[in-house]
Design an enzyme around this catalytic site. Structure first.
Site, PDB file in Angstrom:
ATOM      1  N   ASN A  42       3.878  21.188 -33.153  1.00 35.60           N
ATOM      2  CA  ASN A  42       3.046  21.707 -32.062  1.00 35.60           C
ATOM      3  C   ASN A  42       2.338  23.003 -32.461  1.00 35.60           C
ATOM      4  O   ASN A  42       2.820  23.760 -33.318  1.00 35.60           O
ATOM      5  CB  ASN A  42       3.918  21.939 -30.813  1.00 35.60           C
ATOM      6  CG  ASN A  42       4.459  20.638 -30.237  1.00 35.60           C
ATOM      7  OD1 ASN A  42       5.643  20.510 -30.014  1.00 35.60           O
ATOM      8  ND2 ASN A  42       3.585  19.666 -29.986  1.00 35.60           N
ATOM      9  N   SER A  85       5.030  13.149 -18.973  1.00 32.94           N
ATOM     10  CA  SER A  85       4.077  13.883 -19.801  1.00 32.94           C
ATOM     11  C   SER A  85       2.651  13.474 -19.476  1.00 32.94           C
ATOM     12  O   SER A  85       2.397  12.335 -19.072  1.00 32.94           O
ATOM     13  CB  SER A  85       4.366  13.590 -21.289  1.00 32.94           C
ATOM     14  OG  SER A  85       3.326  14.069 -22.103  1.00 32.94           O
ATOM     15  N   TYR A 124       5.926   7.238 -28.418  1.00 38.54           N
ATOM     16  CA  TYR A 124       6.527   8.312 -27.590  1.00 38.54           C
ATOM     17  C   TYR A 124       5.858   8.319 -26.217  1.00 38.54           C
ATOM     18  O   TYR A 124       6.537   8.235 -25.187  1.00 38.54           O
ATOM     19  CB  TYR A 124       6.347   9.680 -28.265  1.00 38.54           C
ATOM     20  CG  TYR A 124       6.480  10.810 -27.265  1.00 38.54           C
ATOM     21  CD1 TYR A 124       5.348  11.436 -26.747  1.00 38.54           C
ATOM     22  CD2 TYR A 124       7.727  11.199 -26.791  1.00 38.54           C
ATOM     23  CE1 TYR A 124       5.460  12.431 -25.798  1.00 38.54           C
ATOM     24  CE2 TYR A 124       7.845  12.196 -25.847  1.00 38.54           C
ATOM     25  CZ  TYR A 124       6.700  12.808 -25.343  1.00 38.54           C
ATOM     26  OH  TYR A 124       6.808  13.788 -24.385  1.00 38.54           O
ATOM     27  N   PHE A 163       1.997  19.265 -18.987  1.00 37.93           N
ATOM     28  CA  PHE A 163       0.889  19.433 -19.918  1.00 37.93           C
ATOM     29  C   PHE A 163       1.488  20.058 -21.173  1.00 37.93           C
ATOM     30  O   PHE A 163       2.479  19.481 -21.690  1.00 37.93           O
ATOM     31  CB  PHE A 163      -0.271  20.141 -19.210  1.00 37.93           C
ATOM     32  CG  PHE A 163      -1.014  19.122 -18.361  1.00 37.93           C
ATOM     33  CD1 PHE A 163      -0.420  18.582 -17.219  1.00 37.93           C
ATOM     34  CD2 PHE A 163      -2.257  18.636 -18.756  1.00 37.93           C
ATOM     35  CE1 PHE A 163      -1.074  17.588 -16.473  1.00 37.93           C
ATOM     36  CE2 PHE A 163      -2.917  17.652 -17.999  1.00 37.93           C
ATOM     37  CZ  PHE A 163      -2.326  17.133 -16.882  1.00 37.93           C
ATOM     38  N   ASN A 164       1.038  21.191 -21.660  1.00 39.06           N
ATOM     39  CA  ASN A 164       1.592  21.664 -22.932  1.00 39.06           C
ATOM     40  C   ASN A 164       2.504  22.869 -22.748  1.00 39.06           C
ATOM     41  O   ASN A 164       2.018  23.985 -22.608  1.00 39.06           O
ATOM     42  CB  ASN A 164       0.447  21.980 -23.899  1.00 39.06           C
ATOM     43  CG  ASN A 164      -0.191  20.714 -24.420  1.00 39.06           C
ATOM     44  OD1 ASN A 164      -0.655  19.865 -23.636  1.00 39.06           O
ATOM     45  ND2 ASN A 164      -0.196  20.538 -25.719  1.00 39.06           N
ATOM     46  N   LYS A 209       7.194   7.229 -22.082  1.00 39.80           N
ATOM     47  CA  LYS A 209       7.032   7.978 -20.827  1.00 39.80           C
ATOM     48  C   LYS A 209       6.390   7.072 -19.757  1.00 39.80           C
ATOM     49  O   LYS A 209       6.798   7.070 -18.598  1.00 39.80           O
ATOM     50  CB  LYS A 209       6.174   9.230 -21.043  1.00 39.80           C
ATOM     51  CG  LYS A 209       6.822  10.278 -21.935  1.00 39.80           C
ATOM     52  CD  LYS A 209       8.161  10.731 -21.380  1.00 39.80           C
ATOM     53  CE  LYS A 209       8.827  11.785 -22.250  1.00 39.80           C
ATOM     54  NZ  LYS A 209      10.166  12.168 -21.752  1.00 39.80           N
TER      55      LYS A 209
HETATM   56  C1  WQD Z   1      -2.281  20.882 -29.391  1.00 42.46           C
HETATM   57  C2  WQD Z   1      -3.627  21.052 -30.062  1.00 42.46           C
HETATM   58  C3  WQD Z   1      -3.906  19.732 -32.059  1.00 42.46           C
HETATM   59  C4  WQD Z   1      -0.895  21.754 -34.488  1.00 42.46           C
HETATM   60  C5  WQD Z   1       2.029  17.000 -27.848  1.00 42.46           C
HETATM   61  C6  WQD Z   1       2.568  15.764 -27.202  1.00 42.46           C
HETATM   62  C7  WQD Z   1       2.937  16.077 -25.772  1.00 42.46           C
HETATM   63  C8  WQD Z   1       3.913  17.206 -25.774  1.00 42.46           C
HETATM   64  C9  WQD Z   1       3.247  18.435 -26.385  1.00 42.46           C
HETATM   65  C10 WQD Z   1       6.199  16.483 -25.968  1.00 42.46           C
HETATM   66  C11 WQD Z   1      -4.199  19.729 -30.577  1.00 42.46           C
HETATM   67  C12 WQD Z   1      -3.936  21.224 -32.384  1.00 42.46           C
HETATM   68  C13 WQD Z   1      -1.703  21.382 -33.424  1.00 42.46           C
HETATM   69  C14 WQD Z   1      -1.475  22.321 -35.649  1.00 42.46           C
HETATM   70  C15 WQD Z   1      -3.641  22.139 -34.629  1.00 42.46           C
HETATM   71  N1  WQD Z   1       5.066  16.857 -26.519  1.00 42.46           N
HETATM   72  N2  WQD Z   1      -3.061  21.579 -33.513  1.00 42.46           N
HETATM   73  N3  WQD Z   1      -2.841  22.497 -35.674  1.00 42.46           N
HETATM   74  O1  WQD Z   1      -0.642  17.051 -29.248  1.00 42.46           O
HETATM   75  O2  WQD Z   1      -1.481  18.256 -27.154  1.00 42.46           O
HETATM   76  O3  WQD Z   1       0.837  17.353 -27.205  1.00 42.46           O
HETATM   77  O4  WQD Z   1       2.929  18.073 -27.747  1.00 42.46           O
HETATM   78  O5  WQD Z   1       6.472  16.396 -24.810  1.00 42.46           O
HETATM   79  O6  WQD Z   1       3.519  14.944 -25.198  1.00 42.46           O
HETATM   80  O7  WQD Z   1       1.564  14.780 -27.186  1.00 42.46           O
HETATM   81  O8  WQD Z   1       0.268  19.329 -28.575  1.00 42.46           O
HETATM   82  O9  WQD Z   1       0.692  21.402 -29.816  1.00 42.46           O
HETATM   83  O10 WQD Z   1       0.701  19.193 -31.089  1.00 42.46           O
HETATM   84  O11 WQD Z   1      -1.451  20.121 -30.272  1.00 42.46           O
HETATM   85  O12 WQD Z   1      -4.872  22.306 -34.687  1.00 42.46           O
HETATM   86  O13 WQD Z   1      -0.792  22.679 -36.654  1.00 42.46           O
HETATM   87  O14 WQD Z   1      -3.447  21.873 -31.222  1.00 42.46           O
HETATM   88  O15 WQD Z   1      -4.900  19.050 -32.814  1.00 42.46           O
HETATM   89  O16 WQD Z   1      -5.602  19.770 -30.406  1.00 42.46           O
HETATM   90  P1  WQD Z   1      -0.368  17.936 -28.086  1.00 42.46           P
HETATM   91  P2  WQD Z   1       0.127  20.026 -30.002  1.00 42.46           P
END
Ligand code: WQD
Length: 340
Positions: free
Chosen positions: A201, A126, A151, A180-181, A155
């Protein structure tokens, strides 16, 4: 037909990877403990490819069961290892669960892979290994920073365990893919993301809000040093990500790897803010999304998006889908599972 083991193969990224492996003519065996997935995903996969993968419900912490599994599947040519706990917040509350589940199972898996005729291993890593990188876009040479969560630490440690094991065993060839995402769903809308409970997420929370399951989306912070004040991420279509696994596996099976442990960033190379993702949803759904600004979320970094040069030129892979395409597939999937 080469046989490939996919651990966690009924999960979000795992199930999409199984489809792409079958499309490429591989025989697939899935191990999944169903702790974060459902056996109905097997029907979804089969309805897309018309080939039912072999499925064994197994907890990889059960050493005797894993030993028995490998006795009856000694002809496995490669392993793609997704099985792990992946909720950042949960890992902060319960770190030992994460270190036990994610690291012990990786160690067992590597021991068995070393005992196979061919030892080819793809590891689900990740971009969290970079923490808040100093420069954008992020290359594979960016320094690994102290993890923001247990977590993310599993990794980082996982990659080190694999690196050391490859150094000590030349027969083991491994690739760590730093995602990435991942977002979106298969275009058939027969498989997709199935978050359990309240989605952590962004994208599943958006589509559930759009479907009326959630009152409104909380945008965690509007005062980041970005164009619109919201965090930037590299949102990659899960099918593009799945294809990267197949290409990485073929690199090892065909002995095209440069060294026996390689890492690749798997992203689109494009950074999108939270507000841009919301607008993409509103475009594809032709409806406005109910959202409000909320305080920043602990542990969030400001910006992360990939330098994809190495994946493009060395691995020979590139993302084909845009944020719009990915959001369109995510919304179609949400509508399908909610019978909208
Ligand atoms: C993305 C952006 C939040 C929810 C994580 C893990 C990564 C992978 C993907 C597993 C951020 C914003 C989110 C919400 C929001 N996981 N957000 N309101 O944190 O980049 O990555 O998930 O493999 O390892 O770290 O993804 O989708 O949680 O957040 O504003 O209800 O959306 O603050 O800026 P993230 P995310």
């Amino acid at each position: 037909m080469k046989k490939i083991l996919v651990t966690g193969g009924l999960g979000f990224i795992g199930s999409h990877t199984v489809v792409e492996l079958q499309n490429e003519g591989f025989e697939v065996v899935i191990i999944d403990d169903l702790s974060n997935s459902s056996e109905s995903v097997l029907e979804g996969i089969t309805s897309i490819t018309h080939k039912k993968p072999i499925f064994e419900k197994l907890d990889l912490k059960n050493k005797a069961a894993v030993a028995h599994f490998f006795k009856s599947h000694s002809d496995i040519s490669g392993v793609i290892h997704f099985a792990a706990s992946k909720a950042v917040g949960e890992s902060v509350e319960n770190p030992l669960l994460y270190y036990e589940n994610n690291l012990n199972t990786l160690i067992y898996m590597l021991k068995y892979v070393l005992g196979l005729q061919e030892s080819n291993f793809i590891f689900s890593s990740s971009c969290t290994v970079y923490g808040q990188a100093d420069t954008m876009p992020i290359t594979e040479n960016a320094p690994v920073k102290p993890a923001e969560s247990p977590y993310g630490n599993t990794k980082q440690i996982g990659e080190e365990i694999i690196r050391d094991t490859c150094k000590a065993n030349q027969k083991l060839k491994a690739i760590a893919l730093r995602y990435f995402n991942p977002i979106g769903a298969h275009p058939s809308a027969k498989i997709g993301e199935l978050p359990i409970g309240v989605p952590q997420n962004l994208v599943p929370y958006i589509t559930q809000t759009g479907a009326g399951l959630r009152e409104s989306l909380s945008v965690f912070g509007d005062d980041y040093p970005t164009n619109d004040g919201t965090c930037i991420r590299d949102y990659i279509h899960v099918v593009d990500l799945a294809k990267a696994h197949v290409i990485a596996l073929q690199r090892l099976l065909n002995n095209k790897n440069d060294t026996n442990f390689e890492t690749f960033n798997v992203g689109t190379g494009v950074g999108s803010s939270v507000l841009e993702v919301i607008h993409a949803f509103e475009n594809v759904s032709s409806q406005s999304l109910n959202y409000k600004f909320a305080p920043r979320r602990e542990g969030d970094i400001t910006s992360a998006y990939a330098d994809t040069e190495k994946a493009n030129s060395v691995l020979g892979w590139e993302a084909k889908s845009s944020l719009h395409d990915a959001m369109d597939s995510a919304w179609k999937w949400e509508q399908k599972i909610r019978n909208l």
